[in-house]
Write an enzyme that holds these catalytic residues in place. Structure first.
Site, PDB file in Angstrom:
ATOM      1  N   CYS B  83       0.697  -1.127   0.139  1.00 33.25           N
ATOM      2  CA  CYS B  83       0.121   0.050  -0.087  1.00 33.25           C
ATOM      3  C   CYS B  83       0.729   1.109   0.023  1.00 33.25           C
ATOM      4  O   CYS B  83       0.214   2.298  -0.022  1.00 33.25           O
ATOM      5  CB  CYS B  83      -0.813  -0.057   1.240  1.00 33.25           C
ATOM      6  SG  CYS B  83      -1.972  -1.586   1.245  1.00 33.25           S
ATOM      7  N   CYS B 206     -12.738   0.799   8.804  1.00 29.51           N
ATOM      8  CA  CYS B 206     -11.768   0.445   7.432  1.00 29.51           C
ATOM      9  C   CYS B 206     -11.859   1.293   6.381  1.00 29.51           C
ATOM     10  O   CYS B 206     -12.937   1.843   5.925  1.00 29.51           O
ATOM     11  CB  CYS B 206     -12.457  -1.063   7.049  1.00 29.51           C
ATOM     12  SG  CYS B 206     -12.392  -2.252   8.572  1.00 29.51           S
ATOM     13  N   SER B 207     -10.579   1.520   5.608  1.00 32.38           N
ATOM     14  CA  SER B 207     -10.853   1.894   4.410  1.00 32.38           C
ATOM     15  C   SER B 207     -11.252   1.069   3.177  1.00 32.38           C
ATOM     16  O   SER B 207     -11.340  -0.070   3.617  1.00 32.38           O
ATOM     17  CB  SER B 207      -9.367   2.459   3.866  1.00 32.38           C
ATOM     18  OG  SER B 207      -8.489   1.415   3.788  1.00 32.38           O
ATOM     19  N   ILE B 209     -12.435  -0.536  -0.491  1.00 34.79           N
ATOM     20  CA  ILE B 209     -11.878  -1.121  -1.912  1.00 34.79           C
ATOM     21  C   ILE B 209     -12.066  -0.447  -2.913  1.00 34.79           C
ATOM     22  O   ILE B 209     -13.254   0.107  -3.253  1.00 34.79           O
ATOM     23  CB  ILE B 209     -12.214  -2.386  -2.087  1.00 34.79           C
ATOM     24  CG1 ILE B 209     -12.281  -3.600  -0.954  1.00 34.79           C
ATOM     25  CG2 ILE B 209     -11.960  -3.284  -3.298  1.00 34.79           C
ATOM     26  CD1 ILE B 209     -10.627  -4.125  -0.836  1.00 34.79           C
ATOM     27  N   LYS B 328      -9.995   6.741   4.351  1.00 35.81           N
ATOM     28  CA  LYS B 328     -11.415   6.223   4.720  1.00 35.81           C
ATOM     29  C   LYS B 328     -12.414   6.765   3.985  1.00 35.81           C
ATOM     30  O   LYS B 328     -13.105   5.815   3.707  1.00 35.81           O
ATOM     31  CB  LYS B 328     -11.373   6.666   6.304  1.00 35.81           C
ATOM     32  CG  LYS B 328     -12.603   6.492   6.935  1.00 35.81           C
ATOM     33  CD  LYS B 328     -12.386   5.060   7.463  1.00 35.81           C
ATOM     34  CE  LYS B 328     -13.857   4.486   7.537  1.00 35.81           C
ATOM     35  NZ  LYS B 328     -14.855   4.415   6.257  1.00 35.81           N
ATOM     36  N   HIS B 332      -9.190   4.005  -1.095  1.00 38.52           N
ATOM     37  CA  HIS B 332      -7.970   3.517  -1.259  1.00 38.52           C
ATOM     38  C   HIS B 332      -7.403   2.411  -2.253  1.00 38.52           C
ATOM     39  O   HIS B 332      -7.488   1.196  -1.954  1.00 38.52           O
ATOM     40  CB  HIS B 332      -7.709   2.840   0.347  1.00 38.52           C
ATOM     41  CG  HIS B 332      -6.275   2.433   0.582  1.00 38.52           C
ATOM     42  ND1 HIS B 332      -4.966   2.716   0.152  1.00 38.52           N
ATOM     43  CD2 HIS B 332      -5.785   1.244   1.599  1.00 38.52           C
ATOM     44  CE1 HIS B 332      -4.292   2.217   0.606  1.00 38.52           C
ATOM     45  NE2 HIS B 332      -4.510   1.125   1.334  1.00 38.52           N
TER      46      HIS B 332
END
Lengths: 384, 384
Positions: B83, B206-207, B209, B328, B332
């Site tokens: 990442c 969670c960030s 997809i 977020k 991402h």
């Protein structure tokens, strides 16, 4: 930019290394290069790897391998350009030293290809071509190179026997390389009678699927001198691209990215092909070596096949090509290949190659290629 | 090394871009950056991408995208650090300009993550961790960060509400970013009642997809001045690594690679955290942002959660964190994230951020992280 030299090389025996993980394979080569350099640490590392994701389910290799080497928190960077990943990792390492960002840098390459079956390996390799316009329609790499071979044969009269002679010569060279995956010699008749893969290319025209790694250590030239190491200077570093899909090329029988990278490299080194003592080139298929020798200006366009048949590219010939055995005999763990070429060039310039040594080697060139030539990295080295 | 400046930025609207291929997504951002720079060509390009192989069956993106942009035969290099691929691609582009190897360089990032199903995406992302010692045993990224969160909560008294406040703040910021994937605002109660993923982390911790790309153009500082562009100078570029597997870390509640990269970057820029006007950090999970703000020295160890709850990291607070919305809210697409952070920093220093503008922004820092912090890239930028 600072002048840069190579002071250490490492490589393990290549083959089907089922008992070792990718990190182990890589670490063997990395430690050997660091030992050979005689340094007690490295400041940064680069690793070329084509598809850790598809072959072994492991990306993030820069961090993983810096950790595995016990050298964290140093920067660990993974570079990818398909089968040119190793050469391109070396180029980034070179820029890191030349820029002054880092002093002692490990440039390495690794691929662990035999943990998946043949179909999965073929799929992974196909991601080096244009997936949407080439591979989704069913073609694989032998098919792409077979089309290039057919055009070359049609236009220039390149023969089946000339293709075979490339394999014969590289296996003869590889028989003198104790780290080669297939050090056996082959005859032209054996190549011509081997299993057909994609007409006209037979299995003995193709480089193998291989597990392996290679590594070299780069430092500023003045540090190499202070360390009293044999000097192998990086005289040129060049990288060029071409259309990725064959149907977008100007000419199917010409490697434009190799021609461009070589032109840039000769300009940087201020030499021409006639001054080279030896070259290591990307013979993923026999036709590739023939085309590369033309694009590098070693022979006239269309004359690469005839030159191979005449023995000009063999040890003792006009310009020895792939004294290491090349991808064909040494093996082709795709991310490692470009670094192994540079290891061979370094050892030749040091005079460390034993029976495959080129006498009085002074200038060496390495050519590492991705896909069907969509990317090429060329380096030139000089004995100091 | 030469001084380097950013003169162009580009990014497309991020989201589930099912109608576009990876090359199209990338090219939109690249062309915008080149247009914004006002240059008529580029000399080289770098692209950060974590796993073109696993997400879309396409490696060799450096060559593919140089070709797609119509800029071949220029060098096109793909860089990967999970990442942190985007930030690390920027760093290599920076070294290419700083070294003098190239003058006008595009640094970019892309990921196309939604062409595979959730299970395949989770598998692809897990290749950023230690496959042999972590993922093969079943854990995925939310689980790894959940363990880090538990340790942080246990040791420092960090609360569930403090985690939620990070998400609330970043969605509030993202609601002012027209390119964000999820520009909706959320409340702490909504975060705390959202679906559990890995205790204590819920889906709104969670960030997402994401499909998306971002790009920036780098040139030598003197060329930026001659072109009369707003000057955003690269004041520091640093990269560090840590043990890749959580069980090998000195401290589960501390991001040592971020601390190390920040220490190097502050040294290069000759500033400390107190001088920063804003930071963009890697909030792949809410706990990550809290830990990063501590490792960057913005707050004392263990105080990141309290600082978030007190509003110190919001626009108008002591040190605004993730004015763009962060991973977020903005989304991402892993390879693109590090470049999008640098786009935001550049736009903030130019004063181009509209309602989310930090007033009198002079120094900006970006922090991009791979895996659970096995690699971190930190850059510092100064308004010229």
């Amino acid at each position: 930019m600072r002048e840069v030299a190579i002071i250490g090389v490492g490589q393990n025996r290549w083959g089907e290394l089922w008992g070792k993980s990718i990190r182990t394979v890589w670490t063997e080569a990395a430690l050997e290069a660091i030992d050979d350099a005689g340094v007690d640490h490295i400041d940064a590392m680069y690793v070329g790897c084509m598809s850790g994701g598809l072959f072994v389910g492991q990306e993030h290799l820069g961090a993983l391998l810096a950790d595995q080497l016990g050298q964290g928190p140093i920067p660990g960077t993974r570079v990818e350009s398909a089968c040119a990943s190793g050469g391109l990792a070396f180029r980034q390492a070179y820029l890191a030293v030349a820029s002054g960002a880092h002093d002692i840098v490990l440039a390495s390459g690794v691929e662990k290809m035999t943990d998946v079956d043949g179909g999965a390996a073929t799929y992974a390799l196909s991601t080096a071509a244009d997936q949407e316009y080439e591979c989704y329609h069913g073609i694989t790499f032998p098919g792409l190179y077979a089309m290039m071979a057919r055009v070359h044969m049609h236009r220039f009269g390149t023969t089946r026997r000339q293709l075979a002679q490339v394999a014969v010569k590289n296996h003869a060279h590889g028989s003198m390389n104790p780290l080669a995956q297939f050090p056996s010699t082959v005859t032209a008749e054996q190549v011509e009678q081997s299993v057909m893969v994609a007409d006209p290319l037979r299995i003995l025209d193709c480089s193998p699927i291989t597990d392996g790694a290679a590594a070299v250590v780069l430092v500023p030239l003045d540090l190499a001198r202070r360390l009293k190491k044999p000097i192998v200077r990086v005289a040129a570093s060049a990288h060029a691209t071409d259309a990725i899909a064959l149907h977008d090329r100007q000419d199917l029988a010409w490697l434009a990215s190799t021609e461009k990278a070589a032109e840039l490299a000769y300009g940087q080194a201020k030499i021409g092909p006639a001054q080279l003592s030896l070259v290591e080139v990307h013979d993923c298929f026999t036709i590739a070596e023939i085309m590369v020798t033309e694009a590098l200006g070693l022979f006239e366009r269309g004359q690469g096949g005839k030159a191979a048949e005449a023995g000009h590219t063999a040890l003792g010939g006009k310009i020895p090509v792939n004294c290491s055995g090349g991808l064909k005999s040494k093996g082709h763990p795709v991310g490692a290949t470009g670094i192994a070429q540079i290891r061979e060039a370094t050892m030749q310039l040091r005079g460390d190659c034993g029976p495959r040594q080129v006498s009085k080697a002074h200038w060496a060139l390495t050519q590492n290629m991705g896909g069907t030539g969509a990317s090429t990295v060329v380096h030139i080295f000089e004995r100091g």
